[in-house]
Design a protein around this motif. Structure first.
Motif, PDB file in Angstrom:
ATOM      1  N   GLY A  36       0.829  -1.202   0.000  1.00  0.00           N
ATOM      2  CA  GLY A  36       0.000   0.000   0.000  1.00  0.00           C
ATOM      3  C   GLY A  36       0.857   1.244   0.000  1.00  0.00           C
ATOM      4  N   GLU A  37       0.641   2.075   1.005  1.00  0.00           N
ATOM      5  CA  GLU A  37       1.418   3.313   1.104  1.00  0.00           C
ATOM      6  C   GLU A  37       2.698   3.146   1.919  1.00  0.00           C
ATOM      7  OE1 GLU A  37      -1.996   6.738   0.814  1.00  0.00           O
ATOM      8  OE2 GLU A  37      -1.477   6.005   2.800  1.00  0.00           O
ATOM      9  N   ASP A  38       2.947   1.937   2.401  1.00  0.00           N
ATOM     10  CA  ASP A  38       4.102   1.701   3.266  1.00  0.00           C
ATOM     11  C   ASP A  38       5.295   1.140   2.490  1.00  0.00           C
ATOM     12  OD1 ASP A  38       2.741   2.570   5.451  1.00  0.00           O
ATOM     13  OD2 ASP A  38       2.261   0.576   6.228  1.00  0.00           O
ATOM     14  N   LEU A  39       6.438   1.751   2.693  1.00  0.00           N
ATOM     15  CA  LEU A  39       7.722   1.236   2.227  1.00  0.00           C
ATOM     16  C   LEU A  39       8.507   0.811   3.458  1.00  0.00           C
ATOM     17  CD1 LEU A  39      10.260   0.871   0.408  1.00  0.00           C
ATOM     18  CD2 LEU A  39      10.673   3.324   0.705  1.00  0.00           C
ATOM     19  N   SER A  40       8.945  -0.447   3.506  1.00  0.00           N
ATOM     20  CA  SER A  40       9.670  -0.946   4.670  1.00  0.00           C
ATOM     21  C   SER A  40      11.047  -1.444   4.275  1.00  0.00           C
ATOM     22  CB  SER A  40       8.897  -2.091   5.346  1.00  0.00           C
ATOM     23  OG  SER A  40       7.671  -1.632   5.867  1.00  0.00           O
ATOM     24  N   TYR A  41      12.048  -1.013   5.030  1.00  0.00           N
ATOM     25  CA  TYR A  41      13.375  -1.595   4.964  1.00  0.00           C
ATOM     26  C   TYR A  41      13.410  -2.708   6.021  1.00  0.00           C
ATOM     27  CZ  TYR A  41      14.682   2.850   2.708  1.00  0.00           C
ATOM     28  OH  TYR A  41      14.762   3.941   1.888  1.00  0.00           O
ATOM     29  N   ARG A  42      13.817  -3.917   5.625  1.00  0.00           N
ATOM     30  CA  ARG A  42      13.868  -5.029   6.571  1.00  0.00           C
ATOM     31  C   ARG A  42      15.244  -5.682   6.509  1.00  0.00           C
ATOM     32  NH1 ARG A  42       8.696  -5.889   8.320  1.00  0.00           N
ATOM     33  NH2 ARG A  42       7.017  -5.247   6.909  1.00  0.00           N
ATOM     34  N   ALA A  43      15.766  -6.052   7.676  1.00  0.00           N
ATOM     35  CA  ALA A  43      17.086  -6.678   7.746  1.00  0.00           C
ATOM     36  C   ALA A  43      17.234  -7.352   9.098  1.00  0.00           C
ATOM     37  CB  ALA A  43      18.182  -5.634   7.544  1.00  0.00           C
ATOM     38  N   ARG A  44      18.410  -7.970   9.308  1.00  0.00           N
ATOM     39  CA  ARG A  44      18.787  -8.511  10.611  1.00  0.00           C
ATOM     40  C   ARG A  44      20.026  -7.777  11.101  1.00  0.00           C
ATOM     41  NH1 ARG A  44      20.273 -14.257  10.938  1.00  0.00           N
ATOM     42  NH2 ARG A  44      21.448 -13.807   9.036  1.00  0.00           N
ATOM     43  N   THR A  56       9.891   1.598   8.614  1.00  0.00           N
ATOM     44  CA  THR A  56       8.733   1.758   7.729  1.00  0.00           C
ATOM     45  C   THR A  56       8.405   3.230   7.552  1.00  0.00           C
ATOM     46  OG1 THR A  56       7.814  -0.370   8.421  1.00  0.00           O
ATOM     47  CG2 THR A  56       6.306   1.176   7.361  1.00  0.00           C
ATOM     48  N   ARG A  57       8.302   3.612   6.308  1.00  0.00           N
ATOM     49  CA  ARG A  57       7.898   4.980   5.970  1.00  0.00           C
ATOM     50  C   ARG A  57       6.576   4.902   5.211  1.00  0.00           C
ATOM     51  NH1 ARG A  57      12.315   7.581   3.121  1.00  0.00           N
ATOM     52  NH2 ARG A  57      12.838   8.846   4.908  1.00  0.00           N
ATOM     53  N   THR A  58       5.653   5.785   5.527  1.00  0.00           N
ATOM     54  CA  THR A  58       4.356   5.827   4.856  1.00  0.00           C
ATOM     55  C   THR A  58       4.314   7.027   3.926  1.00  0.00           C
ATOM     56  OG1 THR A  58       3.260   4.768   6.727  1.00  0.00           O
ATOM     57  CG2 THR A  58       1.863   5.953   5.180  1.00  0.00           C
ATOM     58  N   PHE A  59       4.018   6.759   2.654  1.00  0.00           N
ATOM     59  CA  PHE A  59       3.898   7.819   1.651  1.00  0.00           C
ATOM     60  C   PHE A  59       2.412   8.100   1.426  1.00  0.00           C
ATOM     61  CE2 PHE A  59       7.994   5.926   0.833  1.00  0.00           C
ATOM     62  CZ  PHE A  59       8.803   7.012   0.524  1.00  0.00           C
ATOM     63  N   HIS A  60       1.988   9.301   1.711  1.00  0.00           N
ATOM     64  CA  HIS A  60       0.590   9.679   1.523  1.00  0.00           C
ATOM     65  C   HIS A  60       0.411  10.358   0.170  1.00  0.00           C
ATOM     66  CE1 HIS A  60      -0.679   8.666   5.578  1.00  0.00           C
ATOM     67  NE2 HIS A  60       0.398   9.264   6.035  1.00  0.00           N
ATOM     68  N   ASP A  61      -0.683  10.029  -0.493  1.00  0.00           N
ATOM     69  CA  ASP A  61      -0.969  10.635  -1.787  1.00  0.00           C
ATOM     70  C   ASP A  61      -1.710  11.958  -1.660  1.00  0.00           C
ATOM     71  OD1 ASP A  61       0.186   8.646  -3.300  1.00  0.00           O
ATOM     72  OD2 ASP A  61      -1.622   7.405  -3.281  1.00  0.00           O
ATOM     73  N   SER A  88       5.882  16.634   5.757  1.00  0.00           N
ATOM     74  CA  SER A  88       5.896  16.024   7.076  1.00  0.00           C
ATOM     75  C   SER A  88       5.541  14.550   7.007  1.00  0.00           C
ATOM     76  CB  SER A  88       4.913  16.762   7.990  1.00  0.00           C
ATOM     77  OG  SER A  88       4.841  16.144   9.256  1.00  0.00           O
ATOM     78  N   ASP A  89       4.548  14.195   6.171  1.00  0.00           N
ATOM     79  CA  ASP A  89       4.134  12.796   6.053  1.00  0.00           C
ATOM     80  C   ASP A  89       5.246  11.915   5.502  1.00  0.00           C
ATOM     81  OD1 ASP A  89       1.637  13.368   7.028  1.00  0.00           O
ATOM     82  OD2 ASP A  89       0.722  13.621   5.061  1.00  0.00           O
ATOM     83  N   SER A  90       5.912  12.405   4.457  1.00  0.00           N
ATOM     84  CA  SER A  90       6.863  11.547   3.746  1.00  0.00           C
ATOM     85  C   SER A  90       8.208  11.438   4.443  1.00  0.00           C
ATOM     86  CB  SER A  90       7.077  12.063   2.319  1.00  0.00           C
ATOM     87  OG  SER A  90       7.616  13.365   2.345  1.00  0.00           O
ATOM     88  N   ARG A  91       8.525  12.372   5.321  1.00  0.00           N
ATOM     89  CA  ARG A  91       9.857  12.349   5.933  1.00  0.00           C
ATOM     90  C   ARG A  91       9.891  11.559   7.232  1.00  0.00           C
ATOM     91  NH1 ARG A  91      11.695  16.504   9.748  1.00  0.00           N
ATOM     92  NH2 ARG A  91       9.924  17.569  10.689  1.00  0.00           N
ATOM     93  N   ARG A  92       8.753  11.118   7.742  1.00  0.00           N
ATOM     94  CA  ARG A  92       8.712  10.396   9.000  1.00  0.00           C
ATOM     95  C   ARG A  92       8.753   8.886   8.766  1.00  0.00           C
ATOM     96  NH1 ARG A  92       3.764  12.373  12.535  1.00  0.00           N
ATOM     97  NH2 ARG A  92       4.759  10.858  13.944  1.00  0.00           N
ATOM     98  N   ALA A  93       9.315   8.181   9.728  1.00  0.00           N
ATOM     99  CA  ALA A  93       9.374   6.720   9.639  1.00  0.00           C
ATOM    100  C   ALA A  93       9.373   6.143  11.045  1.00  0.00           C
ATOM    101  CB  ALA A  93      10.608   6.274   8.871  1.00  0.00           C
ATOM    102  N   PRO A 132      10.218  -1.222  21.691  1.00  0.00           N
ATOM    103  CA  PRO A 132       9.212  -0.296  21.159  1.00  0.00           C
ATOM    104  C   PRO A 132       9.740   0.428  19.921  1.00  0.00           C
ATOM    105  CG  PRO A 132       9.502  -0.016  23.534  1.00  0.00           C
ATOM    106  CD  PRO A 132      10.609  -0.908  23.076  1.00  0.00           C
ATOM    107  N   GLU A 133       8.835   0.906  19.098  1.00  0.00           N
ATOM    108  CA  GLU A 133       9.227   1.655  17.907  1.00  0.00           C
ATOM    109  C   GLU A 133       9.826   3.004  18.284  1.00  0.00           C
ATOM    110  OE1 GLU A 133       5.776   2.065  15.472  1.00  0.00           O
ATOM    111  OE2 GLU A 133       6.049   0.120  14.503  1.00  0.00           O
ATOM    112  N   ALA A 134      10.754   3.447  17.478  1.00  0.00           N
ATOM    113  CA  ALA A 134      11.320   4.787  17.615  1.00  0.00           C
ATOM    114  C   ALA A 134      10.877   5.614  16.422  1.00  0.00           C
ATOM    115  CB  ALA A 134      12.848   4.723  17.673  1.00  0.00           C
ATOM    116  N   ASP A 135      10.534   6.855  16.673  1.00  0.00           N
ATOM    117  CA  ASP A 135      10.149   7.770  15.605  1.00  0.00           C
ATOM    118  C   ASP A 135      11.419   8.394  15.029  1.00  0.00           C
ATOM    119  OD1 ASP A 135       8.237   9.278  14.023  1.00  0.00           O
ATOM    120  OD2 ASP A 135       8.852  11.019  15.207  1.00  0.00           O
ATOM    121  N   VAL A 136      11.653   8.213  13.737  1.00  0.00           N
ATOM    122  CA  VAL A 136      12.833   8.797  13.088  1.00  0.00           C
ATOM    123  C   VAL A 136      12.376   9.654  11.924  1.00  0.00           C
ATOM    124  CG1 VAL A 136      14.487   7.028  13.778  1.00  0.00           C
ATOM    125  CG2 VAL A 136      13.104   6.653  11.749  1.00  0.00           C
ATOM    126  N   ARG A 137      13.180  10.643  11.581  1.00  0.00           N
ATOM    127  CA  ARG A 137      12.787  11.607  10.566  1.00  0.00           C
ATOM    128  C   ARG A 137      13.955  11.933   9.641  1.00  0.00           C
ATOM    129  NH1 ARG A 137       8.214  14.998  12.268  1.00  0.00           N
ATOM    130  NH2 ARG A 137       7.339  14.098  14.178  1.00  0.00           N
TER     131      ARG A 137
END
Length: 449
Positions: A354-362, A375-380, A388-393, A401-406
């Protein structure tokens, strides 16, 4: 079983080897003998100076690649191109690069004299005899180490006591014979010189092809000579899947040491994950690489805080222009002081849902492997919140817990500036690869996969 680590050349790109050494160290692999040729002298020099694998990776961040060469006296340049001794000399290596990497010839000699010490050799050519000398770590000095990296045309040779010493690459780029001569029953060859069937145009590419031919020719001759002598050994080879970026890309900041180290870690982890018990074949296939399909490489950097401490994630993505060619490649690392030394990504991949792009690794953390997802969400939807939407992940490591990164403005500019064509040769093809990225955007290109 006596085990040798043979570090082939590769110019400034041998930062890649630090990632390989990091992965080998994490697996507890130890070596009785370390051999370095050309750029591999840097990696061998660090190891034999007692620099740990994490510190090897860290030290590369303190290297200015422009210090690999330093200017000659002005009078030399006035002689004109046909009488110029070289483009530069090795003073930068001696005065800046070696200290930044922690290479200390005196410490190498001291450690080599200790009981049970790891043996070390550095390959340097003596030009008058046209002979490669594997100089023992007990006898090495800084000038000889620098001479072993002084590629003709680019750096002046060392003149000492009527002899001329220079880079061994035209005779050999990896001394497997020396490893076997010293009794190695298992040889780990770390190879970062290209080996594909592609023949390119232009002086730079063909100069590189000459190095590739001499390097592979000497390696195959080593295999044949060892076989003729009736000596057997197990061969393991760690190499890139595709040829590494050439030195000019490193010199021009199109790629950095951290990215190259991440690539080395990825490549070593790929080999270690399916380690063949009997090693690999001792023929040209052992270092063979594939030419990458046309596409682009870019770097995505995100920053934030986790448990009150700064955290940074950096991903380098190789994205083919055409779907179905090969999957996108992902390398990178995470910096977070409470986690310890920089964590490099293994088994990286990209997912789009969908609108989510995820980098996955170990990543290797707390003595084991943990999953990492960014995971970064791209809004149309248009509007003032698009940036603001596209730069957050969202970054997650293991069960934490998840960390908010920008992405900062500077990081966004860095991403744009980092877009570089790969697998393309010639101006038109390179421009087309970048044009496809610019026209379709990251999310649209990834959707095709």
């Amino acid at each position: 079983m006596k085990r040798s680590l043979v570090l082939a050349g590769g110019g400034m790109r041998v930062a890649w080897q630090a990632g390989v050494v990091r992965a080998l160290a994490e697996e507890g692999l130890e070596f009785d003998h370390v051999d370095g040729t050309s750029g591999g002298i840097l990696t061998a020099g660090m190891m034999l100076s007692g620099v740990s694998a994490p510190d090897m990776c860290r030290n590369w961040s303190g290297v200015d690649v422009k210090d690999f060469g330093s200017a000659l006296p002005a009078a030399d340049y006035l002689k004109g191109p046909w009488a110029l001794p070289a483009i530069g000399d090795a003073d930068g290596l001696l005065g800046k690069v070696f200290p930044a990497l922690g290479i200390d010839a005196g410490e190498i000699r001291r450690r080599a004299g200790l009981p049970g010490a790891v043996e070390g050799t550095f390959n340097v050519v003596e030009f008058t005899e046209k002979r490669c000398h594997a100089i023992d770590a007990r006898e090495i000095d800084p000038e000889l180490m620098a001479a072993g990296m002084s590629l003709p045309i680019f750096l002046t040779p060392l003149r000492r006591e009527g002899k001329i010493w220079t880079d061994a690459v035209w005779i050999r780029d990896a001394n497997v014979q020396e490893a076997v001569r010293r009794g190695a029953e298992e040889v780990w060859l770390v190879w970062c010189i290209g080996n594909t069937g592609y023949w390119g145009d232009g002086p730079l590419e063909q100069y590189v092809h000459m190095i590739e031919m001499s390097a592979m020719g000497a390696l195959l001759a080593d295999f044949e000579a060892i076989k003729a002598a009736g000596r057997g050994f197990v061969l393991h080879v760690i190499r890139p899947e595709n040829p590494l970026p050439l030195d000019p890309e490193f010199y021009l900041n199109r790629i950095d040491a951290g990215t190259l180290i991440g690539m080395g870690y990825r490549d070593a982890r790929r080999y270690l994950s399916s380690l063949p018990a009997g090693g690999v074949s001792k023929d040209a296939s052992c270092t063979a690489m594939a030419e990458p399909p046309a596409g682009v490489r870019f770097t995505d950097t995100l920053r934030g805080e986790f448990d009150g401490e700064p955290i940074a994630f950096k991903a380098t993505v190789v994205l083919p222009s055409l779907p179905g060619a090969v999957p996108p490649q992902l390398t990178g690392y995470v910096d977070h002081a409470p986690f310890g030394p920089r964590m490099f990504l293994a088994d990286g991949r990209l997912d789009v849902l969908g609108e989510d792009l995820s980098y996955r690794a170990r990543v290797k953390l707390d003595g084991g492997w943990q999953d990492l997802t960014v995971t970064r969400t791209f809004h149309d939807d248009p509007g003032p919140d698009a940036w603001s939407d596209s730069r957050r992940a969202r970054l997650q490591v293991g069960a934490r817990p998840e960390a908010d990164v920008r992405m900062t403005l500077a990081d966004a500019a860095g991403l744009i500036a980092s877009v570089e064509p790969v697998g393309s040769h010639g101006f038109a093809d390179r421009a087309a690869a970048v044009g496809a990225f610019a026209a379709n955007g990251l999310r649209e290109l990834l959707r095709r996969y």
